[in-house]
Design a protein around this motif. Structure first.
Motif, mmCIF file in Angstrom:
data_model
loop_
_atom_site.group_PDB
_atom_site.id
_atom_site.type_symbol
_atom_site.label_atom_id
_atom_site.label_comp_id
_atom_site.label_asym_id
_atom_site.label_seq_id
_atom_site.Cartn_x
_atom_site.Cartn_y
_atom_site.Cartn_z
ATOM 1 N N LEU A 361 0.819 -1.210 0.000
ATOM 2 C CA LEU A 361 0.000 0.000 0.000
ATOM 3 C C LEU A 361 0.856 1.264 0.000
ATOM 4 O O LEU A 361 0.511 2.254 -0.649
ATOM 5 N N VAL A 362 1.971 1.239 0.723
ATOM 6 C CA VAL A 362 2.870 2.403 0.741
ATOM 7 C C VAL A 362 3.394 2.684 -0.663
ATOM 8 O O VAL A 362 3.381 3.830 -1.132
ATOM 9 N N VAL A 363 3.862 1.637 -1.349
ATOM 10 C CA VAL A 363 4.377 1.813 -2.714
ATOM 11 C C VAL A 363 3.284 2.355 -3.641
ATOM 12 O O VAL A 363 3.509 3.276 -4.431
ATOM 13 N N LEU A 364 2.070 1.791 -3.512
ATOM 14 C CA LEU A 364 0.969 2.206 -4.391
ATOM 15 C C LEU A 364 0.516 3.635 -4.113
ATOM 16 O O LEU A 364 0.285 4.416 -5.040
ATOM 17 N N LEU A 365 0.398 3.986 -2.842
ATOM 18 C CA LEU A 365 -0.054 5.338 -2.497
ATOM 19 C C LEU A 365 0.969 6.385 -2.932
ATOM 20 O O LEU A 365 0.608 7.444 -3.452
ATOM 21 N N LEU A 366 2.240 6.107 -2.717
ATOM 22 C CA LEU A 366 3.269 7.047 -3.146
ATOM 23 C C LEU A 366 3.295 7.183 -4.674
ATOM 24 O O LEU A 366 3.564 8.263 -5.202
ATOM 25 N N ALA A 367 3.002 6.078 -5.376
ATOM 26 C CA ALA A 367 2.961 6.146 -6.845
ATOM 27 C C ALA A 367 1.841 7.059 -7.331
ATOM 28 O O ALA A 367 1.965 7.724 -8.367
ATOM 29 N N GLN A 368 0.720 7.109 -6.581
ATOM 30 C CA GLN A 368 -0.411 7.946 -7.002
ATOM 31 C C GLN A 368 -0.108 9.442 -6.898
ATOM 32 O O GLN A 368 -0.793 10.260 -7.503
ATOM 33 N N VAL A 369 0.915 9.795 -6.119
ATOM 34 C CA VAL A 369 1.284 11.215 -6.005
ATOM 35 C C VAL A 369 2.590 11.506 -6.735
ATOM 36 O O VAL A 369 3.170 12.579 -6.570
#
Length: 441
Positions: A361-369
């Protein structure tokens, strides 16, 4: 100087990795610095930002750490390794993009009946992505746009729009499988360099079934959402022979990588540094043979030398982003008390499977920004190289991070893949990532 700086870095890095040569290290280190300085004006915003942060952090380490030189040199050697890795794959990409076989095999994938278009395009994009990397999106995307003319759609704009969406999504989802299945990819190199206790043979039994689930879900969703009220014109399928030849070529390159790894007793990412340039020269030599007699090797080497400035310059952003991320990881990881961090996560309940899910989730959330998965995966994999401190098998965390990288490619509007497709289709990357592929994600 640009023409020779990156090749010198590659040679020096290989000398250091295969012969433990101190001379090789001191060849690679200044050569890479020269390359980055000369390429700075033409680098993108993310590349410049990462390098700026790396310089600032290096200054802080130099000022406040009692023995900064080993940390700085080790981090810079990581940068050299990934610069060499990206360059080796880049040489293979140059050979592929000049090959008529790639275009002919791509046409076989594009010109399929609607029922079989998703699996062939998806699996084909994953396979081609191993060799051509992100160039497969430019190649297949352009083919899709040309083959999906209004005439090919029987004059029906609705059919044309549906075909474009289904083919673009099949291509993107297939390309996103590469982080899970490719033994030649950047993702595997990042994971194995950060978690040396792992090998490809330990990851494959977990990663391949994961990729199979993702592929099956995409195919089922494509079939479920297919338009039932539109009748597409009959497509004449070309001979599959070029595709079979390309599959044989891809298997040959992969076998060569594993043969080098076993023969020289080196890790798989190091074998890629040797096998991919050899494959690139060999492939280009076969293409050059058509111009006359001889083996074509001299012509291939001459061509690479003549255009080396453009060939190596084209990788400037990939080298800066991937190498810069590895450099930051090399600086930060020794400064963090990993036992303390593990105890903290266990105290908060983030251990075992929840820790792997949280990492995803950390990798995915950071990718969205806008933060590239290269950065977040490098840092997380490095910080938890010993996963047992959080009650987790290393394979689980590794495949969780590989999966997150794969999912970020289909969901983040800021990835290079999404930018390429947005330019090809003339649509917003937000439309492609969040609207077209939102349900699948």
């Amino acid at each position: 100087m640009l023409r020779f700086s990156l090749p010198i870095c590659m040679i020096g890095t290989l000398m250091a990795l295969t012969a433990n040569s101190e001379l090789g290290l001191w060849m690679a280190r200044p050569a890479l610095l020269i390359y980055l300085i000369t390429q700075w004006p033409r680098q993108g915003l993310l590349a410049k930002g990462l390098q700026t942060v790396a310089v600032l952090l290096s200054l802080l380490v130099a000022v406040f750490h009692s023995d900064p030189l080993p940390i700085l040199l080790d981090a810079w050697d990581r940068f050299c390794f990934f610069a060499t890795f990206v360059s080796a794959l880049g040489l293979l990409r140059v050979s592929a993009m000049r090959s008529r076989l790639i275009r002919d095999a791509g046409q076989v994938l594009i010109r399929q009946r609607p029922t079989w278009r998703y699996p062939t395009l998806s699996l084909g994009s994953a396979l081609f992505g191993m060799i051509v990397n992100i160039g497969v999106l430019n190649l297949f995307g352009a083919m899709i746009q040309r083959s999906n003319s209004l005439k090919a759609a029987g004059g029906d704009r609705a059919i044309q729009a549906v075909r474009e969406r289904r083919m673009i999504m099949a291509m993107l989802r297939g390309f996103s499988l590469a982080p899970l299945v490719s033994p030649l990819g950047v993702t595997l190199a990042v994971i194995l360099s950060s978690m040396p206790q792992l090998s490809w043979s330990k990851l494959a039994p977990v990663a391949f079934p994961t990729a199979a689930i993702v592929f099956a879900l995409g195919w089922a969703l494509d079939w479920w959402l297919r338009p039932r009220h539109l009748t597409a014109p009959v497509v004449t399928r070309p001979s599959p022979e070029p595709l079979f030849r390309f599959i044989a070529l891809a298997l040959g390159i992969t076998v060569l990588v594993f043969a080098v790894s076993l023969g020289l007793d080196v890790r798989l990412p190091v074998a890629v540094l040797i096998a991919c340039p050899l494959s690139a020269v060999g492939w280009m030599a076969v293409q050059r043979r058509r111009l006359g007699g001889g083996t074509g090797v001299v012509r291939a080497v001459t061509l690479l030398g003549r255009h080396s400035r453009l060939i190596f310059g084209a990788s400037r952003n990939e080298i800066a982003v991937l190498g810069g991320s590895a450099f930051l990881g090399g600086l930060l990881i020794p400064l963090v008390d990993q036992a303390w961090l593990g105890d903290l996560l266990i105290a908060t309940g983030l251990h075992g499977a929840p820790a792997a899910v949280t990492a995803m989730l950390v990798v995915l959330l950071l990718a969205q920004v806008g933060l590239n998965p290269i950065v977040s995966v490098t840092l997380i994999a490095g910080l938890f190289a010993d996963t047992h401190v959080i009650g987790l098998e290393p394979q689980v965390l590794a495949v969780a991070l590989m999966s997150a990288w794969s999912l970020a490619m289909i969901s983040s509007p800021f990835t290079a893949a999404m930018m390429v497709l947005a330019q090809l289709t003339g649509r917003s990357p937000y439309t492609l990532a969040w609207r077209w592929d939102g349900l699948f994600f």
